[in-house]
Design a protein around this motif. Sequence first.
Motif, PDB file in Angstrom:
ATOM      1  N   ILE A 168      -6.752   3.162  -4.392  1.00  0.00           N
ATOM      2  CA  ILE A 168      -7.620   2.643  -3.322  1.00  0.00           C
ATOM      3  C   ILE A 168      -8.090   3.815  -2.544  1.00  0.00           C
ATOM      4  O   ILE A 168      -7.541   4.749  -2.560  1.00  0.00           O
ATOM      5  CB  ILE A 168      -6.811   1.674  -2.389  1.00  0.00           C
ATOM      6  CG1 ILE A 168      -7.818   1.117  -1.399  1.00  0.00           C
ATOM      7  CG2 ILE A 168      -5.597   2.218  -1.678  1.00  0.00           C
ATOM      8  CD1 ILE A 168      -7.111   0.114  -0.454  1.00  0.00           C
TER       9      ILE A 168
ATOM     10  N   LEU B 274       0.869  -1.257   0.187  1.00  0.00           N
ATOM     11  CA  LEU B 274      -0.035  -0.089  -0.041  1.00  0.00           C
ATOM     12  C   LEU B 274       1.011   1.388  -0.011  1.00  0.00           C
ATOM     13  O   LEU B 274       1.748   1.348   0.871  1.00  0.00           O
ATOM     14  CB  LEU B 274      -0.912  -0.126   1.315  1.00  0.00           C
ATOM     15  CG  LEU B 274      -1.897   1.023   1.411  1.00  0.00           C
ATOM     16  CD1 LEU B 274      -2.921   0.941   0.360  1.00  0.00           C
ATOM     17  CD2 LEU B 274      -2.514   0.909   2.658  1.00  0.00           C
TER      18      LEU B 274
ATOM     19  N   PHE C 288      -9.656  -0.477   4.419  1.00  0.00           N
ATOM     20  CA  PHE C 288      -9.006   0.614   4.341  1.00  0.00           C
ATOM     21  C   PHE C 288      -9.763   2.004   4.723  1.00  0.00           C
ATOM     22  O   PHE C 288     -10.580   2.198   4.072  1.00  0.00           O
ATOM     23  CB  PHE C 288      -8.254   0.956   2.845  1.00  0.00           C
ATOM     24  CG  PHE C 288      -7.542   1.981   2.943  1.00  0.00           C
ATOM     25  CD1 PHE C 288      -6.205   2.146   3.303  1.00  0.00           C
ATOM     26  CD2 PHE C 288      -7.943   2.868   2.081  1.00  0.00           C
ATOM     27  CE1 PHE C 288      -5.454   3.077   3.061  1.00  0.00           C
ATOM     28  CE2 PHE C 288      -7.047   4.249   1.848  1.00  0.00           C
ATOM     29  CZ  PHE C 288      -5.757   4.385   2.351  1.00  0.00           C
TER      30      PHE C 288
ATOM     31  N   PHE D 198      -3.818   6.868  -2.460  1.00  0.00           N
ATOM     32  CA  PHE D 198      -3.299   5.642  -2.304  1.00  0.00           C
ATOM     33  C   PHE D 198      -3.361   4.671  -3.186  1.00  0.00           C
ATOM     34  O   PHE D 198      -4.263   4.737  -4.037  1.00  0.00           O
ATOM     35  CB  PHE D 198      -3.592   5.047  -0.768  1.00  0.00           C
ATOM     36  CG  PHE D 198      -3.380   5.901   0.294  1.00  0.00           C
ATOM     37  CD1 PHE D 198      -2.247   5.697   0.992  1.00  0.00           C
ATOM     38  CD2 PHE D 198      -4.036   7.076   0.686  1.00  0.00           C
ATOM     39  CE1 PHE D 198      -2.004   6.503   2.181  1.00  0.00           C
ATOM     40  CE2 PHE D 198      -3.730   7.784   1.749  1.00  0.00           C
ATOM     41  CZ  PHE D 198      -2.826   7.690   2.632  1.00  0.00           C
TER      42      PHE D 198
ATOM     43  N   ILE E 255      -9.876  -4.837   1.322  1.00  0.00           N
ATOM     44  CA  ILE E 255      -8.701  -5.476   0.721  1.00  0.00           C
ATOM     45  C   ILE E 255      -8.928  -7.081   1.371  1.00  0.00           C
ATOM     46  O   ILE E 255      -9.006  -7.411   2.574  1.00  0.00           O
ATOM     47  CB  ILE E 255      -7.530  -4.979   1.183  1.00  0.00           C
ATOM     48  CG1 ILE E 255      -7.401  -3.450   1.061  1.00  0.00           C
ATOM     49  CG2 ILE E 255      -6.334  -5.754   0.656  1.00  0.00           C
ATOM     50  CD1 ILE E 255      -6.501  -2.719   1.633  1.00  0.00           C
TER      51      ILE E 255
ATOM     52  N   LEU F 178      -2.618   0.208  -4.173  1.00  0.00           N
ATOM     53  CA  LEU F 178      -2.379  -0.956  -3.563  1.00  0.00           C
ATOM     54  C   LEU F 178      -1.815  -1.851  -4.840  1.00  0.00           C
ATOM     55  O   LEU F 178      -2.357  -1.948  -5.944  1.00  0.00           O
ATOM     56  CB  LEU F 178      -3.919  -1.482  -3.152  1.00  0.00           C
ATOM     57  CG  LEU F 178      -3.556  -3.029  -2.667  1.00  0.00           C
ATOM     58  CD1 LEU F 178      -2.954  -3.060  -1.400  1.00  0.00           C
ATOM     59  CD2 LEU F 178      -5.188  -3.539  -2.566  1.00  0.00           C
TER      60      LEU F 178
END
Length: 71
Positions: free
Chosen positions: A54, A21, A69, A29, A60, A31
């Motif tokens: 993300i 991440l 998240f 962000f 996740i 992933l």
Amino acid sequence: YELSDITLFGDPKIGRTHAVLTAQENGRFTLRDTGESLSGTYLNGEIVRGEVPIKSGDTIQIANRTLIFYE
């Protein structure tokens, strides 16, 4: 593993560095699945291929573990 920011134990399907991440410069962000396991990484039920964005509230899944998240 101790060098990870988030550690998950007790499942042989979890790779040593299963997923990454990353905080981007724009405040968002991403992933990325590292390919170290056969089970893969899932984001909101879809397999992660390459680096994907993300956002807060996304789910996740790594092997039998589910993480949510939040920024």
